[in-house]
Design a protein around this motif. Sequence first.
Motif, short mmCIF file in Angstrom:
data_model
loop_
_atom_site.label_atom_id
_atom_site.label_comp_id
_atom_site.label_asym_id
_atom_site.label_seq_id
_atom_site.Cartn_x
_atom_site.Cartn_y
_atom_site.Cartn_z
N ALA A 115 10.62 8.00 6.00
CA ALA A 115 12.03 7.71 5.70
C ALA A 115 12.65 9.01 5.21
CB ALA A 115 12.11 6.62 4.63
N ALA A 116 13.09 9.82 6.17
CA ALA A 116 13.53 11.19 5.87
C ALA A 116 15.04 11.24 5.61
CB ALA A 116 13.17 12.07 7.07
N ASN A 117 15.55 12.44 5.42
CA ASN A 117 17.01 12.65 5.37
C ASN A 117 17.39 13.59 6.51
OD1 ASN A 117 16.98 15.50 4.40
ND2 ASN A 117 16.00 14.54 2.62
N GLY A 124 0.81 -1.21 0.00
CA GLY A 124 0.00 0.00 0.00
C GLY A 124 0.83 1.25 0.00
N ASP A 125 0.15 2.34 0.38
CA ASP A 125 0.75 3.67 0.37
C ASP A 125 0.74 4.17 1.82
OD1 ASP A 125 1.29 6.38 0.21
OD2 ASP A 125 -0.14 6.75 -1.42
N ILE A 126 1.91 4.49 2.32
CA ILE A 126 2.04 4.89 3.73
C ILE A 126 1.19 6.14 4.05
CG2 ILE A 126 4.12 6.34 3.38
CD1 ILE A 126 3.98 3.99 6.28
N THR A 127 0.99 7.00 3.07
CA THR A 127 0.27 8.26 3.35
C THR A 127 -1.21 8.03 3.64
OG1 THR A 127 -0.30 8.71 1.03
CG2 THR A 127 1.81 9.57 1.83
N PRO A 130 7.25 2.42 6.59
CA PRO A 130 7.64 2.01 5.25
C PRO A 130 8.92 1.18 5.38
CG PRO A 130 8.54 4.17 5.66
CD PRO A 130 7.85 3.73 6.95
N SER A 131 9.44 0.72 4.28
CA SER A 131 10.70 -0.04 4.30
C SER A 131 11.85 0.97 4.21
CB SER A 131 10.72 -1.01 3.13
OG SER A 131 11.94 -1.70 3.11
N ILE A 132 12.33 1.38 5.39
CA ILE A 132 13.32 2.46 5.48
C ILE A 132 14.62 2.06 4.78
CG2 ILE A 132 14.72 3.79 7.14
CD1 ILE A 132 12.37 3.24 9.18
N SER A 133 15.20 3.02 4.09
CA SER A 133 16.53 2.92 3.43
C SER A 133 16.56 2.07 2.16
CB SER A 133 17.62 2.39 4.38
OG SER A 133 18.10 3.41 5.22
N THR A 134 15.42 1.45 1.76
CA THR A 134 15.50 0.51 0.64
C THR A 134 15.14 1.14 -0.71
OG1 THR A 134 13.24 -0.29 1.03
CG2 THR A 134 15.03 -1.48 2.12
N GLY A 135 14.98 2.47 -0.75
CA GLY A 135 14.74 3.16 -2.02
C GLY A 135 15.99 3.91 -2.42
N ALA A 136 15.93 5.22 -2.29
CA ALA A 136 17.06 6.08 -2.68
C ALA A 136 18.34 5.70 -1.93
CB ALA A 136 16.70 7.54 -2.39
N TYR A 137 18.21 5.17 -0.72
CA TYR A 137 19.40 4.84 0.08
C TYR A 137 19.95 3.43 -0.18
CZ TYR A 137 19.10 9.21 2.78
OH TYR A 137 19.09 10.53 3.17
N1 AR6 Z 1 4.32 4.29 0.65
C1 AR6 Z 1 5.05 3.24 1.07
N2 AR6 Z 1 6.28 2.97 0.58
C2 AR6 Z 1 6.79 3.79 -0.36
C3 AR6 Z 1 6.08 4.93 -0.84
C4 AR6 Z 1 4.79 5.15 -0.30
N3 AR6 Z 1 4.02 6.19 -0.69
N4 AR6 Z 1 6.87 5.55 -1.77
C5 AR6 Z 1 8.01 4.82 -1.87
N5 AR6 Z 1 7.97 3.77 -1.03
P1 AR6 Z 1 12.67 5.98 -0.07
P2 AR6 Z 1 15.07 5.77 1.65
C6 AR6 Z 1 9.00 2.72 -0.76
O1 AR6 Z 1 13.53 6.31 -1.24
O2 AR6 Z 1 15.64 4.68 0.83
C7 AR6 Z 1 14.09 10.66 0.15
O3 AR6 Z 1 14.39 11.53 -0.90
C8 AR6 Z 1 10.13 2.58 -1.74
O4 AR6 Z 1 9.74 1.70 -2.79
O5 AR6 Z 1 11.44 6.74 0.14
O6 AR6 Z 1 15.12 5.66 3.15
C9 AR6 Z 1 14.49 11.22 1.52
O7 AR6 Z 1 14.38 12.64 1.57
C10 AR6 Z 1 11.23 1.97 -0.88
O8 AR6 Z 1 11.08 0.55 -0.78
O9 AR6 Z 1 13.53 6.10 1.32
C11 AR6 Z 1 15.91 10.77 1.64
O10 AR6 Z 1 16.81 11.66 1.01
C12 AR6 Z 1 10.99 2.54 0.49
O11 AR6 Z 1 9.66 3.10 0.44
C13 AR6 Z 1 15.91 9.43 0.94
O12 AR6 Z 1 14.86 9.48 0.00
C14 AR6 Z 1 11.96 3.62 0.93
O13 AR6 Z 1 12.33 4.42 -0.18
C15 AR6 Z 1 15.66 8.29 1.89
O14 AR6 Z 1 15.82 7.09 1.21
#
Ligand code: AR6
Length: 178
Positions: free
Chosen positions: A28-30, A15-18, A120-127
């Motif tokens: 999952a902030a910076n 789903g969508d965390i929002t 959410p799954s922290i750190s598994t996107g951009a990080y």
């Molecule tokens: N709901 C749930 N999960 C989501 C959503 C959503 N709406 N959107 C993305 N994900 P990320 P990080 C998943 O990049 O790796 C930001 O720019 C996504 O598929 O959001 O901790 C911050 O400002 C992934 O599996 O977070 C930081 O600079 C997971 O959420 C940086 O990204 C986390 O992806 C943090 O990177």
Amino acid sequence: MVVNINQSTLSLEQGDITQQDTEAIVNAANKSLKGGGGVDGAIHRAGGPQILKECIQIGGCETGEAVITGGGNLKAQYVIHTVGPVYRDGLHREPELLENAYRNSLNLASSKRIKSIAFPSISTGAYRYPLEGASEIALKTSINYLKAHSDIEMIRFILFGQSALKVYSDTLNQLTQP
Ligand code: AR6
């Protein structure tokens, strides 16, 4: 998938965390807390400018730490902002810092008497933290927390997409097999 730990539940959903109606959702902030892409961008878009205003007042957050703001226009009353590690090679304290991000978010929720929280799954996107390893840390830390603290009644993991849900489900099955 839902498992019971003492009197509490741990669930995995796609789903969508929002959109979550838990008392708190986790961002999952910076470290700047000034917003970004991914979950962070989605939460600030859906929650409106009040969240950013509070983040700017707080001023920042170290990796592995957590801070709290109101939920603005979200269904959730609070947003807990935590900063996961940027994954390099696994040898730069990434596992420890990811565990800290989950544990400090849960400690902060407890201190605010929050009973339900969505991660959410922290750190598994951009990080770029690999999903298998990240899911193990996320779920182990949550299970251990629920075993030790009865105040949190529900932890929900909101996974973005079927493949992330599958990885988390496989990990949770392994961790909870008798
Ligand atoms: N709901 C749930 N999960 C989501 C959503 C959503 N709406 N959107 C993305 N994900 P990320 P990080 C998943 O990049 O790796 C930001 O720019 C996504 O598929 O959001 O901790 C911050 O400002 C992934 O599996 O977070 C930081 O600079 C997971 O959420 C940086 O990204 C986390 O992806 C943090 O990177």
